[in-house]
Design an enzyme around this catalytic site. Structure first.
Site, PDB file in Angstrom:
ATOM      1  N   GLU A  38      41.725 -57.481 137.794  1.00  0.00           N
ATOM      2  CA  GLU A  38      42.791 -58.309 138.506  1.00  0.00           C
ATOM      3  C   GLU A  38      43.955 -58.698 137.296  1.00  0.00           C
ATOM      4  O   GLU A  38      43.871 -58.738 136.133  1.00  0.00           O
ATOM      5  CB  GLU A  38      42.267 -60.142 137.998  1.00  0.00           C
ATOM      6  CG  GLU A  38      44.143 -60.656 139.526  1.00  0.00           C
ATOM      7  CD  GLU A  38      43.669 -61.971 139.343  1.00  0.00           C
ATOM      8  OE1 GLU A  38      42.184 -62.690 139.156  1.00  0.00           O
ATOM      9  OE2 GLU A  38      44.294 -62.697 139.857  1.00  0.00           O
ATOM     10  N   ARG A 288      28.048 -63.282 131.297  1.00  0.00           N
ATOM     11  CA  ARG A 288      29.764 -63.037 130.704  1.00  0.00           C
ATOM     12  C   ARG A 288      29.484 -63.221 128.774  1.00  0.00           C
ATOM     13  O   ARG A 288      28.859 -64.200 128.421  1.00  0.00           O
ATOM     14  CB  ARG A 288      30.722 -63.614 131.504  1.00  0.00           C
ATOM     15  CG  ARG A 288      31.068 -65.468 130.549  1.00  0.00           C
ATOM     16  CD  ARG A 288      32.307 -65.538 131.153  1.00  0.00           C
ATOM     17  NE  ARG A 288      32.447 -65.244 132.627  1.00  0.00           N
ATOM     18  CZ  ARG A 288      34.196 -65.003 132.488  1.00  0.00           C
ATOM     19  NH1 ARG A 288      34.750 -64.354 131.587  1.00  0.00           N
ATOM     20  NH2 ARG A 288      33.982 -64.803 133.919  1.00  0.00           N
ATOM     21  N   LYS A 298      41.563 -65.052 130.068  1.00  0.00           N
ATOM     22  CA  LYS A 298      43.097 -64.512 129.826  1.00  0.00           C
ATOM     23  C   LYS A 298      44.003 -65.301 129.867  1.00  0.00           C
ATOM     24  O   LYS A 298      44.795 -65.270 129.010  1.00  0.00           O
ATOM     25  CB  LYS A 298      42.571 -63.436 131.017  1.00  0.00           C
ATOM     26  CG  LYS A 298      42.053 -63.031 131.333  1.00  0.00           C
ATOM     27  CD  LYS A 298      42.919 -61.772 133.075  1.00  0.00           C
ATOM     28  CE  LYS A 298      41.747 -61.261 133.060  1.00  0.00           C
ATOM     29  NZ  LYS A 298      41.910 -60.470 134.550  1.00  0.00           N
TER      30      LYS A 298
HETATM   31  P1  ATP Z   1      40.273 -64.305 135.210  1.00  0.00           P
HETATM   32  O1  ATP Z   1      39.354 -66.128 134.923  1.00  0.00           O
HETATM   33  O2  ATP Z   1      41.759 -64.333 135.926  1.00  0.00           O
HETATM   34  O3  ATP Z   1      39.314 -64.226 136.588  1.00  0.00           O
HETATM   35  P2  ATP Z   1      38.466 -62.605 134.534  1.00  0.00           P
HETATM   36  O4  ATP Z   1      38.007 -62.727 133.242  1.00  0.00           O
HETATM   37  O5  ATP Z   1      37.216 -62.757 135.373  1.00  0.00           O
HETATM   38  O6  ATP Z   1      39.553 -63.825 134.278  1.00  0.00           O
HETATM   39  P3  ATP Z   1      38.984 -60.139 135.659  1.00  0.00           P
HETATM   40  O7  ATP Z   1      40.342 -59.323 135.502  1.00  0.00           O
HETATM   41  O8  ATP Z   1      38.427 -60.782 137.063  1.00  0.00           O
HETATM   42  O9  ATP Z   1      38.796 -61.023 134.214  1.00  0.00           O
HETATM   43  O10 ATP Z   1      37.241 -59.426 135.069  1.00  0.00           O
HETATM   44  C1  ATP Z   1      36.951 -57.919 136.011  1.00  0.00           C
HETATM   45  C2  ATP Z   1      35.736 -57.513 135.408  1.00  0.00           C
HETATM   46  O11 ATP Z   1      34.976 -57.983 134.857  1.00  0.00           O
HETATM   47  C3  ATP Z   1      35.133 -59.603 136.294  1.00  0.00           C
HETATM   48  O12 ATP Z   1      33.829 -58.182 137.218  1.00  0.00           O
HETATM   49  C4  ATP Z   1      34.451 -59.940 135.280  1.00  0.00           C
HETATM   50  O13 ATP Z   1      33.107 -60.386 135.928  1.00  0.00           O
HETATM   51  C5  ATP Z   1      34.200 -59.161 133.782  1.00  0.00           C
HETATM   52  N1  ATP Z   1      34.505 -59.888 133.270  1.00  0.00           N
HETATM   53  C6  ATP Z   1      35.544 -60.746 132.719  1.00  0.00           C
HETATM   54  N2  ATP Z   1      34.860 -61.466 131.876  1.00  0.00           N
HETATM   55  C7  ATP Z   1      34.049 -60.697 131.430  1.00  0.00           C
HETATM   56  C8  ATP Z   1      33.635 -61.497 130.055  1.00  0.00           C
HETATM   57  N3  ATP Z   1      33.831 -62.433 128.898  1.00  0.00           N
HETATM   58  N4  ATP Z   1      32.128 -60.852 129.893  1.00  0.00           N
HETATM   59  C9  ATP Z   1      31.576 -59.791 130.865  1.00  0.00           C
HETATM   60  N5  ATP Z   1      32.389 -59.479 132.278  1.00  0.00           N
HETATM   61  C10 ATP Z   1      33.350 -59.821 132.290  1.00  0.00           C
HETATM   62 MG    MG Z   2      38.155 -62.817 137.784  1.00  0.00          MG
END
Ligand code: ATP
Ligand code: MG
Length: 590
Positions: A38, A288, A298
């Site tokens: 996102e 994650r 974020k």
């Molecule tokens: P938000 O809290 O804004 O939803 P998010 O960390 O989920 O943030 P996204 O931009 O939606 O961020 O993430 C993009 C991709 O990266 C998604 O598939 C998410 O699952 C993955 N991702 C985000 N954070 C992690 C993490 N700490 N470890 C592994 N994958 C991650």
């Molecule tokens: Mg997300």
């Protein structure tokens, strides 16, 4: 995808095992993944795990991986984030080829699916307030109850939904909900909201839309639209998988009834032309990444930047990909890290030391070596002829001759590291002290003959003699010295600023703040130290920003990408010290 990094040799993770099975059984004849950030912040090391997994799978199965900017929330998104995301994915070494997509490109498609669901009796407009919807939803133990608007006619639903789209209703006045089951044991399935009204400007679609789809509705549809086969996300979406399946299964069921498409037959043709609505995607969840000593949310990262706790998104203390890049981490080291941590089904926290270990390993092999003194102490070599300059050719890498060499000048006045001298050295201190002889790296043996202090008793200068017979740093008579020091020639040295970085937080888990505190209370006041008096060998003068190297005996560094000016002000960031705390941890674990 020939320009992608090579696959590492290792056992297969659970997702690759599932894919193997699918290919074997013929569930799919191809593999297609996506990385769907996102654009509401910069990518961090957790995203790197997801990038390596998704693009790595595409590489390993000769498949494809899309970059999808998941921009369905109009308010928090920005093109600055889009640009940084693309730069970071590329820098990590991955290529989405011509498949850069935006979820906002599918707004009309989402809308058409929503109307189809209404026609199928699978969606309705609800006028309950947000609070009422929450109340009606029930709890984990108690079932929910139906909204009084649940049984509206198709015609009425269509009419109001179109009015929502056309801007005739205010934010929050009503929502579109999927009609599933208010008694479902999985709360996600209790008639989730799939569209809401938001009169907001979107960074790509402008004011074209004032209704926006919810994540659970839009994500699975985007996957199918793009022909994704394996939709990989993190564990917190576990409960949402049922809704992912419901949306796609409902759509595919609708496709069987042509009468639903009498107003919009092209839409059915369109759906039939897309492989993702025949063999549809499925969702898989993995753990994650969490790392000790930092935060990977974020929201928290934005707070650090906006409140000025760090110097921007690419502050070298930030766990963002651009922060690591500016710190001197290489894409290879981050990919290596992601391979080593693997892909698991339950959450855990990885030691930060492992990440450092990976960068150290990579730079150990590849970084050229130079001499630089962080805290200079002047040394006058009394018996060295005034005006004479020795030039020493030094290898750039001790084990890799192919890296070549550089010339390092030596003269009567040099600087050594203040820490490398002690007036009263304890037993295990093998460096310089009064009357002691040490080796100056690749140059000569010197013996300290005198110590000069200022009025406060602080040592300001050393006097030494050198042995001309030890040129190159070894003695013909076989005499041994215990210490080898790095040095720079005073006349030839370049001034430099060196920034030493440490953990941004003082505790392993800043997320678990004590009562009355927040993660900000654990910021390490010593996470950044700027040394402004450093002196470095002349070969560094024209170094390009972003170059990695080692200051011998001190650590790995890189020329800062923002402030370092070749031929001008030299600014170096410490990437990592030479001490490998991961090796120690491994030893302790046996
Ligand atoms: P938000 O809290 O804004 O939803 P998010 O960390 O989920 O943030 P996204 O931009 O939606 O961020 O993430 C993009 C991709 O990266 C998604 O598939 C998410 O699952 C993955 N991702 C985000 N954070 C992690 C993490 N700490 N470890 C592994 N994958 C991650
Ligand atoms: Mg997300």
């Amino acid at each position: 995808m020939s320009n992608q990094p090579e696959a590492p040799e290792k056992g297969k993770d659970f997702i690759r095992q599932i894919i193997d099975k699918h290919l074997e059984e013929g569930a799919y004849d191809r593999v297609h993944t996506r990385f769907p950030p996102e654009p509401n912040g910069y990518l961090h090391i957790g995203h790197a795990k997801s990038i390596c997994l998704n693009f790595g799978i595409a590489r390993d199965y000769q498949g494809k991986c899309n970059l999808r900017l998941d921009d369905t929330n109009p308010v928090k998104e920005d093109t600055e984030y889009v640009d940084s995301i693309k730069e970071d994915v590329k820098w990590l070494g991955f290529d989405w080829e011509d498949r850069q997509f935006f979820a906002s490109d599918y707004y009309q498609f989402f809308y058409d699916v929503a109307e189809l669901f209404i026609r199928m009796g699978k969606a309705y407009v609800d006028h309950l307030s947000a609070d009422e919807i929450r109340e009606y939803r029930g709890t984990l133990k108690a079932p929910g109850k139906n909204s009084p608007y649940r049984d509206r006619s198709v015609g009425e639903n269509l009419e109001i939904f179109r009015a929502m789209r056309d801007g005739g209703l205010k934010d929050g006045e009503c929502v579109l909900r999927a009609k599933i089951d208010m008694a479902a044991s999985n709360v996600v399935l209790r008639d989730p909201t799939i569209y809401r009204i938001k009169h907001a400007h979107h960074h790509r679609t402008g004011d074209a839309w004032c209704i926006y789809p919810m994540y659970d509705f839009a994500h699975c549809l985007s996957d199918a639209h793009e022909g994704v086969t394996h939709s990989i996300c993190t564990l917190e979406f576990d409960n949402n998988r049922a809704l992912y399946d419901w949306v796609l299964d409902t759509l595919m069921q609708g496709m069987k009834d042509e009468s639903l498409f009498s107003e919009n037959p092209e839409f059915l043709e369109f759906l039939k032309s897309k492989p993702g609505f025949a063999a549809r995607p499925h969702q898989y969840e993995f753990a994650r990444l969490n790392i000790t000593g930092t935060v990977l949310s974020k929201r928290k990262l934005i707070q650090l930047v906006q409140e000025g706790h760090v110097d921007g998104w690419d502050d070298p203390r930030m766990p963002t990909i651009c922060g690591f890049r500016r710190r001197g981490y290489t894409p290879e080291s981050i990919r290596d890290f992601c391979d080593r941590i693997g892909v698991a089904k339950s959450d855990s926290t990885v030691e930060h030391a492992l990440l450092e270990h990976c960068v150290r390993q990579d730079l150990n092999d590849r970084a050229p070596r130079y001499l630089g003194v962080m805290n200079p102490l002047k040394v006058v070599i009394e018996n060295y002829p005034e005006g004479q300059v020795d030039e020493f050719e030094m290898p750039l890498h001790p084990e890799d001759e192919s890296m070549g060499s550089r010339i390092v000048p030596f003269s009567k006045v040099i600087y050594i590291e203040r820490d490398d001298f002690m007036e009263e050295p304890p037993k295990k201190f093998f460096r310089l002290g009064p009357g002691r002889e040490v080796r100056l790296r690749f140059a000569y043996y010197v013996t300290c003959t005198d110590v000069i202090k200022d009025e406060n008793g602080e040592v300001v200068e050393l006097r030494c003699t050198y042995d001309p017979e030890t040129r190159g740093g070894w003695s013909k008579d076989g005499r041994k010295v215990k210490g080898t020091l790095h040095w720079v020639s005073a006349k030839h040295a370049e001034p430099a600023e060196v920034r030493l970085y440490n953990h941004l937080f003082t505790v392993d888990n800043p997320n678990a703040a004590e009562e009355g505190k927040t993660f900000l209370d654990y910021i390490n006041p010593e996470s950044k130290t700027v040394l402004t008096q450093c002196l470095v060998e002349p070969a560094l003068k024209d170094m390009k920003p972003g170059t990695n190297f080692q200051f011998e005996r001190t650590g790995y560094f890189c020329a800062d990408s923002r402030d370092h000016v070749p031929g001008g002000k030299l600014v170096f960031n410490r990437t990592a010290t030479l001490r490998d705390s991961w090796a120690k941890i491994q030893k302790q674990m046996g």
